[in-house]
Design a protein around this motif. Structure first.
Motif, PDB file in Angstrom:
ATOM      1  N   HIS A   1      40.711  22.224  20.412  1.00 12.24           N
ATOM      2  CA  HIS A   1      41.807  22.064  21.364  1.00 12.24           C
ATOM      3  C   HIS A   1      41.558  20.805  22.184  1.00 12.24           C
ATOM      4  O   HIS A   1      40.436  20.553  22.616  1.00 12.24           O
ATOM      5  CB  HIS A   1      41.908  23.266  22.319  1.00 12.24           C
TER       6      HIS A   1
ATOM      7  N   GLN B   1      42.395  18.763  25.563  1.00 13.94           N
ATOM      8  CA  GLN B   1      42.943  18.871  26.913  1.00 13.94           C
ATOM      9  C   GLN B   1      43.892  17.705  27.137  1.00 13.94           C
ATOM     10  O   GLN B   1      43.525  16.548  26.975  1.00 13.94           O
ATOM     11  CB  GLN B   1      41.804  18.837  27.932  1.00 13.94           C
TER      12      GLN B   1
ATOM     13  N   HIS C   1      53.360  20.630  34.400  1.00 14.89           N
ATOM     14  CA  HIS C   1      52.367  21.686  34.202  1.00 14.89           C
ATOM     15  C   HIS C   1      51.227  21.548  35.202  1.00 14.89           C
ATOM     16  O   HIS C   1      50.834  22.518  35.856  1.00 14.89           O
ATOM     17  CB  HIS C   1      51.825  21.629  32.764  1.00 14.89           C
TER      18      HIS C   1
ATOM     19  N   HIS D   1      49.782  23.840  38.982  1.00 13.05           N
ATOM     20  CA  HIS D   1      48.459  24.348  39.372  1.00 13.05           C
ATOM     21  C   HIS D   1      48.224  24.218  40.874  1.00 13.05           C
ATOM     22  O   HIS D   1      47.364  24.887  41.425  1.00 13.05           O
ATOM     23  CB  HIS D   1      47.344  23.597  38.631  1.00 13.05           C
TER      24      HIS D   1
ATOM     25  N   LYS E   1      46.181  29.646  38.625  1.00  8.47           N
ATOM     26  CA  LYS E   1      45.962  29.898  37.203  1.00  8.47           C
ATOM     27  C   LYS E   1      47.290  29.933  36.464  1.00  8.47           C
ATOM     28  O   LYS E   1      48.348  30.073  37.053  1.00  8.47           O
ATOM     29  CB  LYS E   1      45.236  31.235  37.018  1.00  8.47           C
ATOM     30  N   HIS E   2      47.218  29.843  35.152  1.00  6.30           N
ATOM     31  CA  HIS E   2      48.403  29.930  34.300  1.00  6.30           C
ATOM     32  C   HIS E   2      49.060  31.298  34.437  1.00  6.30           C
ATOM     33  O   HIS E   2      48.381  32.300  34.658  1.00  6.30           O
ATOM     34  CB  HIS E   2      48.034  29.701  32.832  1.00  6.30           C
ATOM     35  N   ASP E   3      50.381  31.323  34.292  1.00  5.16           N
ATOM     36  CA  ASP E   3      51.105  32.590  34.330  1.00  5.16           C
ATOM     37  C   ASP E   3      50.714  33.479  33.150  1.00  5.16           C
ATOM     38  O   ASP E   3      50.582  34.683  33.285  1.00  5.16           O
ATOM     39  CB  ASP E   3      52.622  32.354  34.272  1.00  5.16           C
ATOM     40  N   VAL E   4      50.586  32.879  31.992  1.00  8.40           N
ATOM     41  CA  VAL E   4      50.275  33.618  30.773  1.00  8.40           C
ATOM     42  C   VAL E   4      49.186  32.882  30.018  1.00  8.40           C
ATOM     43  O   VAL E   4      49.206  31.670  29.899  1.00  8.40           O
ATOM     44  CB  VAL E   4      51.525  33.726  29.848  1.00  8.40           C
ATOM     45  N   GLU E   5      48.236  33.641  29.518  1.00  7.99           N
ATOM     46  CA  GLU E   5      47.237  33.067  28.629  1.00  7.99           C
ATOM     47  C   GLU E   5      47.067  34.047  27.479  1.00  7.99           C
ATOM     48  O   GLU E   5      46.678  35.197  27.692  1.00  7.99           O
ATOM     49  CB  GLU E   5      45.911  32.867  29.369  1.00  7.99           C
ATOM     50  N   GLU E   6      47.425  33.615  26.304  1.00 10.47           N
ATOM     51  CA  GLU E   6      47.407  34.503  25.156  1.00 10.47           C
ATOM     52  C   GLU E   6      47.164  33.707  23.882  1.00 10.47           C
ATOM     53  O   GLU E   6      47.363  32.503  23.845  1.00 10.47           O
ATOM     54  CB  GLU E   6      48.743  35.250  25.057  1.00 10.47           C
TER      55      GLU E   6
ATOM     56  N   ASP F   1      54.772  39.580  31.076  1.00 14.27           N
ATOM     57  CA  ASP F   1      54.577  38.130  31.226  1.00 14.27           C
ATOM     58  C   ASP F   1      54.983  37.384  29.961  1.00 14.27           C
ATOM     59  O   ASP F   1      55.665  36.358  30.022  1.00 14.27           O
ATOM     60  CB  ASP F   1      53.123  37.799  31.558  1.00 14.27           C
TER      61      ASP F   1
END
Length: 121
Positions: A19, A21, A63, A67, A92-97, A111
């Motif tokens: 990944h 950044q 984005h 933060h 933090k992020h609203d959703v992390e999946e 979410d």
């Protein structure tokens, strides 16, 4: 409130999961060099991926700004430091999946459903 600076950062490499950044938000209070001391917020954009097109760049900047969560005191006023800097915390992020989990189980949390709804609209 002081201005926000957007800077290109070189040298970010993909992590162990490959990944990359794309950006990073930082409050400049003690986080960055004195050269950036006059700014309240610093947004770093990864130069190593090449300069993104305008739409992508706007998305990355938006984005990173999300933060920055302004801290309010008990009276509902914006908190400030002794140096009269706006106090923010990193939200933090609203959703992390994981994509694989969504593929296997669908939108199994409120979410995730809200994110999908926002994407469709």
């Amino acid at each position: 409130m002081r201005p926000i600076v957007i800077a290109w950062r070189k040298g970010w490499r993909p992590d162990a999961d490959n990944h990359v950044q794309l950006g990073q938000y930082a409050a400049s209070e003690g986080d960055l060099d004195r050269e950036l001391d006059k700014f309240d917020f610093v947004i770093l954009i990864n130069e190593s991926t090449g300069r993104p097109e305008r739409r992508s760049q706007a998305g990355i900047i938006d984005h990173e700004l999300c933060h920055a969560q302004i801290v309010y005191d008990s009276d509902g006023s914006r908190s400030a430091t002794i140096r009269n800097r706006l106090v923010c915390r990193i939200r933090k992020h609203d959703v992390e999946e994981f994509r694989d989990v969504v593929q296997r189980h669908g939108l199994y949390t409120a979410d995730l459903a809200e994110i999908a709804k926002a994407a469709i609209n």
